[in-house]
Design a protein around this motif. Structure first.
Motif, short mmCIF file in Angstrom:
data_model
loop_
_atom_site.label_atom_id
_atom_site.label_comp_id
_atom_site.label_asym_id
_atom_site.label_seq_id
_atom_site.Cartn_x
_atom_site.Cartn_y
_atom_site.Cartn_z
N GLU A 1 0.78 -1.22 -0.12
CA GLU A 1 -0.21 -0.13 -0.13
C GLU A 1 0.92 1.36 -0.01
O GLU A 1 0.17 2.49 -0.28
N GLY A 2 2.07 1.20 0.15
CA GLY A 2 3.15 2.23 0.31
C GLY A 2 2.89 3.01 1.73
O GLY A 2 3.59 4.05 1.95
N TYR A 3 1.98 2.49 2.83
CA TYR A 3 2.38 3.04 3.98
C TYR A 3 1.76 1.99 5.18
O TYR A 3 0.91 0.92 4.37
N CYS A 4 1.69 2.24 6.12
CA CYS A 4 1.19 1.36 7.06
C CYS A 4 0.51 2.32 8.28
O CYS A 4 0.66 3.39 8.50
N SER A 5 -0.39 1.63 9.13
CA SER A 5 -0.79 2.25 10.33
C SER A 5 -0.05 1.93 11.53
O SER A 5 0.31 0.71 11.77
N HIS A 6 0.83 2.86 12.10
CA HIS A 6 1.50 2.73 13.29
C HIS A 6 1.07 3.38 14.69
O HIS A 6 0.62 4.23 14.42
N GLY A 7 1.46 2.62 15.60
CA GLY A 7 1.00 3.14 17.00
C GLY A 7 1.73 4.44 17.53
O GLY A 7 3.15 4.53 17.13
N PHE A 8 1.22 5.28 18.32
CA PHE A 8 2.11 6.39 18.51
C PHE A 8 1.26 6.72 19.94
O PHE A 8 -0.01 6.76 20.05
N TYR A 9 1.91 7.35 21.05
CA TYR A 9 1.44 7.61 22.35
C TYR A 9 1.17 9.10 22.24
O TYR A 9 2.19 9.73 22.37
N TRP A 10 -0.04 9.45 22.23
CA TRP A 10 -0.39 10.91 22.35
C TRP A 10 -0.13 11.68 23.31
O TRP A 10 -0.49 11.04 24.51
N PRO A 11 0.39 12.82 23.35
CA PRO A 11 0.43 13.58 24.71
C PRO A 11 -0.95 13.94 25.15
O PRO A 11 -1.87 14.36 24.74
N LYS A 12 -0.98 13.83 26.58
CA LYS A 12 -2.32 14.11 27.36
C LYS A 12 -2.73 15.60 27.30
O LYS A 12 -1.95 16.35 27.26
N ASP A 13 -4.24 15.75 26.99
CA ASP A 13 -4.76 16.82 27.01
C ASP A 13 -4.25 17.69 25.79
O ASP A 13 -4.06 18.85 26.02
N TRP A 14 -3.95 17.06 24.74
CA TRP A 14 -3.67 17.68 23.51
C TRP A 14 -4.65 17.30 22.35
O TRP A 14 -4.83 16.41 22.12
N PRO A 15 -5.06 18.32 21.45
CA PRO A 15 -5.89 17.92 20.60
C PRO A 15 -5.48 17.00 19.33
O PRO A 15 -4.14 17.10 19.13
N LEU A 16 -6.43 15.70 19.28
CA LEU A 16 -5.85 14.89 18.29
C LEU A 16 -5.77 15.37 16.88
O LEU A 16 -6.56 16.14 16.39
N ALA A 17 -4.78 14.84 16.20
CA ALA A 17 -4.46 15.35 14.84
C ALA A 17 -5.33 14.75 13.89
O ALA A 17 -6.10 13.60 14.26
N GLU A 18 -5.82 15.12 12.56
CA GLU A 18 -6.79 14.63 11.95
C GLU A 18 -6.57 13.04 11.57
O GLU A 18 -7.70 12.36 11.38
N ASP A 19 -5.35 12.98 11.46
CA ASP A 19 -5.10 11.36 11.13
C ASP A 19 -5.15 10.33 11.99
O ASP A 19 -4.71 9.39 12.01
#
Length: 288
Positions: free
Chosen positions: A168-186
């Motif tokens: 596919e040319g990409y994959c979905s990869h896990g990331f630990y999001w910072p607390k109380d920070w707006p989620l990115a659209e992706d």
């Protein structure tokens, strides 16, 4: 006592990185720079709030070292993503970031002694700086490092993710999001998000293609910066043989520390203390 402040580090006039500068009260000619792992970051991205670390290791460095400390978020990560996206991140881009951070310490902060500490993927970047001919780069210490980036792909990616990269040319990869920070659209929330803040984000194949061409061995074999390799014997994320291979490949001067029973993130207090004591001694030897 220390004073913490947010700083912006320009990289080649193309992008800027968010950093947290922890300065000692007394003027210091030395600074330690911390490079975070993947999927992680060093600094909480909220520049409107008091500066806070987003991970444990730089906090512990701050407690252990009597010098200024600079922690950064690499390009594409929250706080450092205005000009560069997460999806297009590569280790080669982050290596340019790492070189820019060292130059910033020398030119903007006017530090005579720059000491780099890297954990996990940050250890890859720190190790590759060994061949970076910068006169103010005095020491490098790596925790949970590797010598073979191709082998490292299987540590960061599952077979299914690597297959998706190919097809596919990409994959979905896990990331630990910072607390109380707006989620990115992706971002797609993991089912454990409420307790772990884990999300899934698309990452392009350029990342693994870049890993396939990154020659860590060449960087550590050709450099002369004093090099400390630390590894936990119970590291299940990056097995100890990777650290042993890295140490064996590196040219002198170098040192090896195996911490018996330690895991990947040195979560045991005594294991963390052993690592920090070794880093302090490593730096002291180089500047005295």
């Amino acid at each position: 006592m220390r004073a913490r402040s947010h700083v912006r580090i320009g990289i080649g006039g193309q992008r800027s990185l968010l950093g947290l500068l922890s300065a000692t009260n007394a003027p210091s000619t030395s600074i330690a720079v911390y490079f975070h792992g993947f999927p992680d970051l060093s600094v909480h991205p909220d520049e409107g709030a008091p500066p806070e670390y987003a991970s444990r290791f730089p906090r512990k460095l701050e407690e252990a070292l009597e010098m200024d400390i600079l922690s950064v978020n690499f390009s594409g990560l929250p706080g450092s993503d205005a000009e560069a996206s997460y999806r297009t991140k590569t280790l080669q881009r982050e290596l340019v970031d790492a070189q820019g951070v060292v130059a910033y310490c020398a030119t903007e902060l006017r530090k005579a002694h720059v000491h780099v500490v890297g954990l996990s993927t940050g250890a890859i970047l720190a190790a590759c700086l060994r061949s970076f001919d910068h006169p103010q780069l005095r020491t490098i210490a790596v925790i949970a490092g590797i010598a073979d980036a191709v082998a490292g792909m299987s540590l960061d990616f599952s077979p299914q993710q690597l297959a998706a990269m190919d097809s596919e040319g990409y994959c979905s990869h896990g990331f630990y999001w910072p607390k109380d920070w707006p989620l990115a659209e992706d971002c797609v929330k993991d089912e454990s998000f409420e307790s772990t803040y884990k999300v899934w984000r698309p990452l392009d194949r350029a990342y693994t293609d870049g890993m396939a061409t990154l020659d860590i061995r060449q960087h550590v074999a050709s450099g002369t910066v004093p090099f400390l390799v630390i590894h936990g014997s119970a590291d299940k994320s990056v097995s100890v043989n990777h650290g042993q291979n890295l140490f064996a490949t590196a040219a002198e001067p170098k040192q090896w520390l195996l911490i018996k029973g330690a895991n990947h993130l040195l979560t045991n207090t005594s294991h963390m203390k052993k690592a920090l004591n070794a880093i302090v001694a490593h730096i002291t030897r180089a500047v005295t």
